[in-house]
Design a protein around this motif. Structure first.
Motif, PDB file in Angstrom:
ATOM      1  N   ALA A   1       0.830  -1.208   0.000  1.00  0.00           N
ATOM      2  CA  ALA A   1       0.000   0.000   0.000  1.00  0.00           C
ATOM      3  C   ALA A   1       0.862   1.256   0.000  1.00  0.00           C
ATOM      4  O   ALA A   1       0.534   2.245  -0.668  1.00  0.00           O
ATOM      5  N   SER A   2       1.967   1.243   0.732  1.00  0.00           N
ATOM      6  CA  SER A   2       2.857   2.405   0.775  1.00  0.00           C
ATOM      7  C   SER A   2       3.478   2.674  -0.584  1.00  0.00           C
ATOM      8  O   SER A   2       3.576   3.824  -1.024  1.00  0.00           O
ATOM      9  N   LEU A   3       3.901   1.610  -1.267  1.00  0.00           N
ATOM     10  CA  LEU A   3       4.503   1.775  -2.592  1.00  0.00           C
ATOM     11  C   LEU A   3       3.487   2.291  -3.598  1.00  0.00           C
ATOM     12  O   LEU A   3       3.776   3.190  -4.391  1.00  0.00           O
ATOM     13  N   LEU A   4       2.275   1.761  -3.544  1.00  0.00           N
ATOM     14  CA  LEU A   4       1.234   2.204  -4.473  1.00  0.00           C
ATOM     15  C   LEU A   4       0.844   3.651  -4.200  1.00  0.00           C
ATOM     16  O   LEU A   4       0.703   4.455  -5.136  1.00  0.00           O
ATOM     17  N   ALA A   5       0.686   4.006  -2.927  1.00  0.00           N
ATOM     18  CA  ALA A   5       0.319   5.376  -2.577  1.00  0.00           C
ATOM     19  C   ALA A   5       1.410   6.359  -2.970  1.00  0.00           C
ATOM     20  O   ALA A   5       1.124   7.449  -3.481  1.00  0.00           O
ATOM     21  N   ALA A   6       2.674   6.008  -2.736  1.00  0.00           N
ATOM     22  CA  ALA A   6       3.778   6.896  -3.110  1.00  0.00           C
ATOM     23  C   ALA A   6       3.857   7.064  -4.625  1.00  0.00           C
ATOM     24  O   ALA A   6       4.177   8.155  -5.120  1.00  0.00           O
ATOM     25  N   THR A   7       3.558   6.016  -5.378  1.00  0.00           N
ATOM     26  CA  THR A   7       3.565   6.112  -6.840  1.00  0.00           C
ATOM     27  C   THR A   7       2.454   7.036  -7.332  1.00  0.00           C
ATOM     28  O   THR A   7       2.670   7.873  -8.222  1.00  0.00           O
TER      29      THR A   7
ATOM     30  N   ILE B   1      -6.693   1.732   2.829  1.00  0.00           N
ATOM     31  CA  ILE B   1      -5.344   2.030   3.320  1.00  0.00           C
ATOM     32  C   ILE B   1      -4.590   2.873   2.293  1.00  0.00           C
ATOM     33  O   ILE B   1      -3.913   3.848   2.643  1.00  0.00           O
ATOM     34  N   VAL B   2      -4.706   2.507   1.015  1.00  0.00           N
ATOM     35  CA  VAL B   2      -4.037   3.269  -0.041  1.00  0.00           C
ATOM     36  C   VAL B   2      -4.563   4.701  -0.077  1.00  0.00           C
ATOM     37  O   VAL B   2      -3.791   5.658  -0.243  1.00  0.00           O
ATOM     38  N   VAL B   3      -5.868   4.869   0.075  1.00  0.00           N
ATOM     39  CA  VAL B   3      -6.459   6.209   0.075  1.00  0.00           C
ATOM     40  C   VAL B   3      -5.905   7.044   1.220  1.00  0.00           C
ATOM     41  O   VAL B   3      -5.526   8.211   1.050  1.00  0.00           O
ATOM     42  N   ALA B   4      -5.838   6.455   2.418  1.00  0.00           N
ATOM     43  CA  ALA B   4      -5.325   7.191   3.579  1.00  0.00           C
ATOM     44  C   ALA B   4      -3.857   7.551   3.401  1.00  0.00           C
ATOM     45  O   ALA B   4      -3.435   8.679   3.710  1.00  0.00           O
ATOM     46  N   LEU B   5      -3.052   6.629   2.896  1.00  0.00           N
ATOM     47  CA  LEU B   5      -1.628   6.895   2.712  1.00  0.00           C
ATOM     48  C   LEU B   5      -1.388   7.906   1.596  1.00  0.00           C
ATOM     49  O   LEU B   5      -0.440   8.692   1.660  1.00  0.00           O
ATOM     50  N   THR B   6      -2.233   7.889   0.584  1.00  0.00           N
ATOM     51  CA  THR B   6      -2.132   8.899  -0.468  1.00  0.00           C
ATOM     52  C   THR B   6      -2.437  10.282   0.086  1.00  0.00           C
ATOM     53  O   THR B   6      -1.782  11.274  -0.264  1.00  0.00           O
ATOM     54  N   PHE B   7      -3.411  10.357   0.964  1.00  0.00           N
ATOM     55  CA  PHE B   7      -3.797  11.634   1.559  1.00  0.00           C
ATOM     56  C   PHE B   7      -2.660  12.234   2.374  1.00  0.00           C
ATOM     57  O   PHE B   7      -2.352  13.431   2.252  1.00  0.00           O
ATOM     58  N   ILE B   8      -2.004  11.425   3.185  1.00  0.00           N
ATOM     59  CA  ILE B   8      -0.970  11.978   4.071  1.00  0.00           C
ATOM     60  C   ILE B   8       0.372  12.163   3.369  1.00  0.00           C
ATOM     61  O   ILE B   8       1.255  12.853   3.877  1.00  0.00           O
ATOM     62  N   GLY B   9       0.561  11.546   2.177  1.00  0.00           N
ATOM     63  CA  GLY B   9       1.859  11.632   1.515  1.00  0.00           C
ATOM     64  C   GLY B   9       1.973  12.679   0.426  1.00  0.00           C
ATOM     65  O   GLY B   9       3.084  13.026   0.018  1.00  0.00           O
ATOM     66  N   LEU B  10       0.845  13.213  -0.049  1.00  0.00           N
ATOM     67  CA  LEU B  10       0.884  14.174  -1.155  1.00  0.00           C
ATOM     68  C   LEU B  10       1.735  15.405  -0.872  1.00  0.00           C
ATOM     69  O   LEU B  10       2.502  15.832  -1.744  1.00  0.00           O
TER      70      LEU B  10
ATOM     71  N   ARG C   1       7.005   8.044   4.936  1.00  0.00           N
ATOM     72  CA  ARG C   1       5.898   8.471   5.792  1.00  0.00           C
ATOM     73  C   ARG C   1       4.792   7.434   5.821  1.00  0.00           C
ATOM     74  O   ARG C   1       4.198   7.173   6.875  1.00  0.00           O
ATOM     75  N   SER C   2       4.522   6.806   4.689  1.00  0.00           N
ATOM     76  CA  SER C   2       3.435   5.835   4.611  1.00  0.00           C
ATOM     77  C   SER C   2       3.756   4.554   5.369  1.00  0.00           C
ATOM     78  O   SER C   2       2.872   3.972   5.997  1.00  0.00           O
ATOM     79  N   VAL C   3       5.002   4.121   5.306  1.00  0.00           N
ATOM     80  CA  VAL C   3       5.377   2.877   5.978  1.00  0.00           C
ATOM     81  C   VAL C   3       5.140   2.972   7.483  1.00  0.00           C
ATOM     82  O   VAL C   3       4.694   2.011   8.117  1.00  0.00           O
ATOM     83  N   GLY C   4       5.424   4.123   8.066  1.00  0.00           N
ATOM     84  CA  GLY C   4       5.267   4.276   9.504  1.00  0.00           C
ATOM     85  C   GLY C   4       3.927   4.838   9.941  1.00  0.00           C
ATOM     86  O   GLY C   4       3.727   5.072  11.141  1.00  0.00           O
ATOM     87  N   GLU C   5       2.995   5.051   9.011  1.00  0.00           N
ATOM     88  CA  GLU C   5       1.713   5.661   9.357  1.00  0.00           C
ATOM     89  C   GLU C   5       0.852   4.689  10.166  1.00  0.00           C
ATOM     90  O   GLU C   5       0.821   3.491   9.912  1.00  0.00           O
TER      91      GLU C   5
END
Length: 284
Positions: A65-71, A142-151, A206-210
């Motif tokens: 999820a972290s890799l997908l969100a960061a991409t 999870i991807v949605v949440a990690l995308t939100f905090i990583g943008l 950031r996503s890995v440790g969220e």
């Protein structure tokens, strides 16, 4: 010559000592304590905990999820940063301020808000549910949440770099017969890529440790939507400090290796761009 060099940065020795001491207190000592605690386990015990079925599933969810969100953030963050730098339009300042909202918003509040919006009866979820798209309480959430905090990490990393690229560079490429696509790929992207990779790395880290924004929207189902930080917390609540330490050590090693690989790629891209720039200038 040597005296003038020493005067450029007064107190270098003291500054370096303070820097190393500060980093040791904040980073090295806690990580050393974690490694020392994990060393009490035998290799067989450590391997059994680290490769358990529930642990392996949590690794896949967390890093996948972290890799997908960061991409996703790398792609759309580049677009957002480019628009904010190169164009003027009504409401630009408001949009620019919204980019920093995930920085200021508590993660728990973000998680509750996203879960409310994307639930089956939420403002957005009620329109996705008839289409068979379920976001809340799934790995997709999870991807949605990690995308939100990583943008913000991607946008704020790219903005200064894009600002430094003069519009005349694009005009020169166009005058030499380059199409817009060729200008983007061969002129602009090589200059932006190192910063884009840095933003990707920051968003991924950031996503890995969220934790806070994820647990409210993930559903937290073992083997399905359980992230590794939640599994570590669960073991601590069960007073399984050894198991939590082993999982934390695995997360540390995997994260360090991935970040080291990304940083090596970033260093290669930056050096390649710096080597290409003089040669292009010589040809001009």
């Amino acid at each position: 010559m040597s005296a003038s060099r020493r005067q450029i940065l007064p107190g270098f020795g003291l500054s370096l000592a303070c820097t190393l001491a500060y980093l040791s207190l904040l980073i090295l000592l806690p990580l050393s304590g974690l490694a020392f605690r994990a060393s009490h386990l035998s290799p067989a015990e450590f391997w059994a905990i680290a490769t358990g079925e529930r642990a392996l599933a949590s690794y896949r969810v967390t890093f996948g999820a972290s890799l997908l969100a960061a991409t996703v953030n790398a792609f759309f963050g580049l677009i957002v940063a480019w628009i904010l730098v190169r164009y003027s339009f009504p409401g630009k300042r408001a949009i620019d301020a919204l980019v920093d909202l995930p920085f200021a918003l508590p993660t728990a509040v973000a998680g509750i808000t996203l879960a409310t919006l994307y639930a089956d009866n939420g403002w957005i979820g009620r329109y996705l549910e008839p289409l068979g798209v379920k976001v809340a309480f799934t790995p997709f959430g999870i991807v949605v949440a990690l995308t939100f905090i990583g943008l913000p990490f991607v946008v704020r990393t790219l903005q200064p770099v894009i600002e430094d690229i003069e519009p005349e560079v694009e005009e020169a490429a166009a005058s030499l017969g380059a199409s817009r696509w060729q200008t983007l790929i061969r002129v602009l992207f090589p200059a932006i890529f190192p910063a884009l990779l840095t933003g990707f790395t920051l968003a991924f880290s950031r996503s890995v440790g969220e934790y806070g924004s994820v647990i409210f929207i993930a559903g937290n189902m073992p083997l399905i939507s359980e992230i590794t930080p939640l599994l570590i917390i669960s073991k601590l609540e069960q007073y399984d400090v050894v198991g939590a330490t082993a999982l934390a050590m695995v997360m540390l090693v995997i994260s360090f290796v991935m970040l080291l690989a990304v940083n090596a790629l970033q260093w290669w891209a930056a050096n390649r761009h710096s080597e290409c720039s003089p040669s292009m200038g010589a040809r001009r």
